[in-house]
Write a protein that holds these residues in place. Structure first.
Motif, PDB file in Angstrom:
ATOM      1  N   UNK A   1     -55.358  13.962  -4.395  1.00  0.00           N
ATOM      2  CA  UNK A   1     -54.427  14.636  -5.277  1.00  0.00           C
ATOM      3  C   UNK A   1     -53.322  13.697  -5.741  1.00  0.00           C
ATOM      4  N   UNK A   2     -53.182  12.555  -5.074  1.00  0.00           N
ATOM      5  CA  UNK A   2     -52.191  11.579  -5.491  1.00  0.00           C
ATOM      6  C   UNK A   2     -50.759  11.922  -5.127  1.00  0.00           C
ATOM      7  N   UNK A   3     -50.556  12.840  -4.220  1.00  0.00           N
ATOM      8  CA  UNK A   3     -49.197  13.244  -3.857  1.00  0.00           C
ATOM      9  C   UNK A   3     -48.561  12.293  -2.853  1.00  0.00           C
ATOM     10  N   UNK A   4     -49.380  11.548  -2.124  1.00  0.00           N
ATOM     11  CA  UNK A   4     -48.881  10.608  -1.122  1.00  0.00           C
ATOM     12  C   UNK A   4     -49.620   9.294  -1.303  1.00  0.00           C
ATOM     13  N   UNK A   5     -48.880   8.227  -1.537  1.00  0.00           N
ATOM     14  CA  UNK A   5     -49.520   6.943  -1.789  1.00  0.00           C
ATOM     15  C   UNK A   5     -49.072   5.845  -0.829  1.00  0.00           C
ATOM     16  N   UNK A   6     -48.201   6.160   0.115  1.00  0.00           N
ATOM     17  CA  UNK A   6     -47.750   5.164   1.088  1.00  0.00           C
ATOM     18  C   UNK A   6     -48.833   4.932   2.142  1.00  0.00           C
ATOM     19  N   UNK A   7     -48.578   3.979   3.023  1.00  0.00           N
ATOM     20  CA  UNK A   7     -49.512   3.680   4.110  1.00  0.00           C
ATOM     21  C   UNK A   7     -49.605   4.872   5.062  1.00  0.00           C
ATOM     22  N   UNK A   8     -50.791   5.073   5.599  1.00  0.00           N
ATOM     23  CA  UNK A   8     -51.001   6.117   6.605  1.00  0.00           C
ATOM     24  C   UNK A   8     -50.783   5.470   7.966  1.00  0.00           C
ATOM     25  N   UNK A   9     -49.688   5.846   8.610  1.00  0.00           N
ATOM     26  CA  UNK A   9     -49.330   5.204   9.872  1.00  0.00           C
ATOM     27  C   UNK A   9     -49.035   6.191  10.997  1.00  0.00           C
ATOM     28  N   UNK A  10     -49.219   7.478  10.743  1.00  0.00           N
ATOM     29  CA  UNK A  10     -49.018   8.473  11.784  1.00  0.00           C
ATOM     30  C   UNK A  10     -47.587   8.942  11.941  1.00  0.00           C
ATOM     31  N   UNK A  11     -46.676   8.434  11.116  1.00  0.00           N
ATOM     32  CA  UNK A  11     -45.275   8.835  11.200  1.00  0.00           C
ATOM     33  C   UNK A  11     -44.960   9.892  10.148  1.00  0.00           C
ATOM     34  N   UNK A  12     -44.155  10.866  10.551  1.00  0.00           N
ATOM     35  CA  UNK A  12     -43.731  11.914   9.631  1.00  0.00           C
ATOM     36  C   UNK A  12     -42.458  11.439   8.940  1.00  0.00           C
ATOM     37  N   UNK A  13     -42.643  10.785   7.797  1.00  0.00           N
ATOM     38  CA  UNK A  13     -41.529  10.212   7.058  1.00  0.00           C
ATOM     39  C   UNK A  13     -41.076  11.153   5.948  1.00  0.00           C
ATOM     40  N   UNK A  14     -40.006  10.778   5.289  1.00  0.00           N
ATOM     41  CA  UNK A  14     -39.513  11.558   4.155  1.00  0.00           C
ATOM     42  C   UNK A  14     -40.570  11.606   3.051  1.00  0.00           C
ATOM     43  N   UNK A  15     -41.344  10.533   2.886  1.00  0.00           N
ATOM     44  CA  UNK A  15     -42.420  10.501   1.886  1.00  0.00           C
ATOM     45  C   UNK A  15     -43.505  11.521   2.210  1.00  0.00           C
ATOM     46  N   UNK A  16     -43.820  11.663   3.486  1.00  0.00           N
ATOM     47  CA  UNK A  16     -44.811  12.651   3.909  1.00  0.00           C
ATOM     48  C   UNK A  16     -44.285  14.053   3.613  1.00  0.00           C
ATOM     49  N   UNK A  17     -43.048  14.306   3.993  1.00  0.00           N
ATOM     50  CA  UNK A  17     -42.458  15.624   3.741  1.00  0.00           C
ATOM     51  C   UNK A  17     -42.445  15.932   2.249  1.00  0.00           C
ATOM     52  N   UNK A  18     -42.085  14.963   1.429  1.00  0.00           N
ATOM     53  CA  UNK A  18     -42.057  15.172  -0.016  1.00  0.00           C
ATOM     54  C   UNK A  18     -43.440  15.497  -0.558  1.00  0.00           C
TER      55      UNK A  18
END
Length: 46
Positions: free
Chosen positions: A1-18
């Motif tokens: 869906x293209x909503x998350x494009x950062x690295x997948x590292x297992x951390x719940x970051x602000x980018x993940x929440x967004x």
């Protein structure tokens, strides 16, 4: 869906929440950034 494009590292970051909030908004769910049962169900149906 293209909503998350950062690295997948297992951390719940602000980018993940967004990304979660954006997904919830696109599915007319409560956009709180929490992956509850309704969000999980919506994810299973994409």
């Amino acid at each position: 869906m293209g909503l998350y494009t950062d690295a997948i590292d297992g951390n719940f970051t602000e980018s993940v929440k967004n990304a979660i909030v954006s997904f919830q908004t696109s599915k007319n769910l409560q956009a709180d950034g929490i992956v509850g049962i309704k969000t999980w169900i919506a994810l299973l149906w994409i």
